[in-house]
Design a protein around this motif. Structure first.
Motif: not given
Length: 413
Positions: A59, A61, A338-341, A343-344
């Protein structure tokens, strides 16, 4: 009749963009296989949540730190001086402080502590006999090739074979070099091992994580400068005793201090910036990169010369310096949510869910007693047959799809 291009494009557009398709689902009431399916799913979900997201911090970066250090060495040592030519039995005592053993005085993320020096004073450029240690023995002038460099690159052969000034029974090649040559009339200075172990090094490190706009130091407002670093009791102390570093290395300290060595001090900055970054301190590890008892090229040493002029003659003092070179390395990583990490990380883990389907399908298709019925319910058999009309020679196709069960019914085994 051949299909028109316009109709083909219209059909393709409708089927591609205006039609929703889904896979056929077959329900199989089987407690054992269903339990296996859910157990595998639970294991995969636990793997995603506990390992990928929590343990590996999926979760966050990450960024590696960039930094530099200010290094100060303190200590004083007694030094014994021996004449390498006369081999005096009585040693002469000297004293070294930081200005004499920290050579050079300033390096980038590194420092050097001299433990032994061989000093040759009052050298001048002239012709002289080579040192016995060079082993340039000869019988006549033909053994000394004029103009050629000596193997140790200290000078050039003059082409003459002369008696050694240290042992008249031996003949050596004469050379043109800075004379007297090293080890011919030199003084060896050896620092006291116990004193060196009590030296201290002060490390003040500044690192930055530009991605998160965070700057950090290992020296804080509450740092106690009377402390001494201890891995177990005081790992945050920036003052390290040299003896503690040497004791952590699996090597001969006698050889290390006599021949020199290369030691790495690694600062690992692993920080979680989701919490207050003031709680993050580096952890130190010490590694021996070059020992003093290697069979090939042991230790660390270098030469330095100081020139001076007296009575219109150039002189120099040559020093061959052995010692401990410490190199500071900065490593680690800092992480922040980091929300993008996130979800990835979750998306990459969800891909493992297909394992449960593969395992259960394999059981039903190859091992279950009702595998034939399962295959008939899972797959449709479609045959394409071609029929040619003799009258107009047009080819007509007829598709016959045999379904094992009606799509609205549930398959049971």
């Amino acid at each position: 009749m051949p299909i028109s291009f316009k109709k083909f494009v219209s059909s393709f557009f409708t089927d591609t963009f205006l039609t929703y398709s889904t896979v056929k689902v077959i329900q199989v009431p089987n407690t054992l296989v269903a339990s296996i399916y859910r157990i595998i799913q639970f294991i995969i979900i636990a793997y995603i949540a506990l390992y990928i997201v929590w343990y590996k911090k999926g979760y966050q970066q990450f960024q590696e730190p960039r930094g530099t250090s200010i290094i100060k060495v303190k200590g004083i040592t007694k030094v014994t001086g021996n004449n390498t030519n006369q081999y005096l039995s009585e040693n002469t005592g000297y004293l070294w402080d930081t200005a004499e053993y920290q050579l050079p005085p300033l390096e980038n993320n590194a420092f050097f502590i001299a433990t032994r020096q061989i000093v040759t004073n009052d050298q001048t450029e002239r012709n002289c006999d080579s040192a016995i240690e060079d082993k340039l023995f000869c019988k006549n002038n033909t053994d000394c090739l004029q103009g050629q460099q000596t193997p140790n690159t200290f000078g050039y052969f003059t082409g003459y074979c002369v008696n050694s000034s240290r042992n008249s029974s031996l003949k050596v090649c004469e050379i043109n070099a800075w004379c007297p040559e090293e080890l011919t009339n030199s003084v060896e200075y050896i620092a006291d091992m116990n004193d060196i172990q009590n030296f201290t090094v002060y490390l003040k490190t500044m690192v930055t994580f530009t991605l998160f706009n965070i700057n950090m130091r290992n020296v804080r407002d509450d740092t106690n400068f009377s402390c001494r670093y201890n891995k177990e009791t005081d790992s945050r102390c920036p003052i390290i005793r040299i003896g503690d570093i040497l004791n952590s290395l699996n090597t001969s300290q006698t050889a290390l201090l006599h021949e020199g060595g290369l030691i790495e001090i690694r600062q690992d900055w692993t920080c979680n910036f989701d919490f207050h970054h003031d709680k993050c301190y580096p952890t130190l590890t010490f590694s021996l990169l070059q020992s003093g008892d290697d069979k090939q090229s042991p230790g660390v040493n270098y030469r330095a010369a100081q020139k001076y002029r007296m009575n219109d003659t150039d002189f120099r003092a040559l020093s061959k310096i052995y010692g401990l070179r410490f190199v500071l390395a900065i490593s680690g990583k800092g992480g922040q949510f980091d929300i993008v990490n996130l979800f990835v990380a979750i998306g990459s883990g969800i891909g493992f869910m297909v394992i449960a389907d593969i395992v259960c399908d394999t059981i039903f298709m190859y091992f279950h007693k009702a595998r034939k019925q399962y295959r008939e319910g899972k797959f449709n058999t479609c045959e394409i047959k071609a029929k040619t009309a003799r009258s107009d020679k047009e080819t007509k196709f007829r598709m016959i799809c045999e379904e094992a069960y009606e799509s609205t019914s549930k398959d049971r085994f």
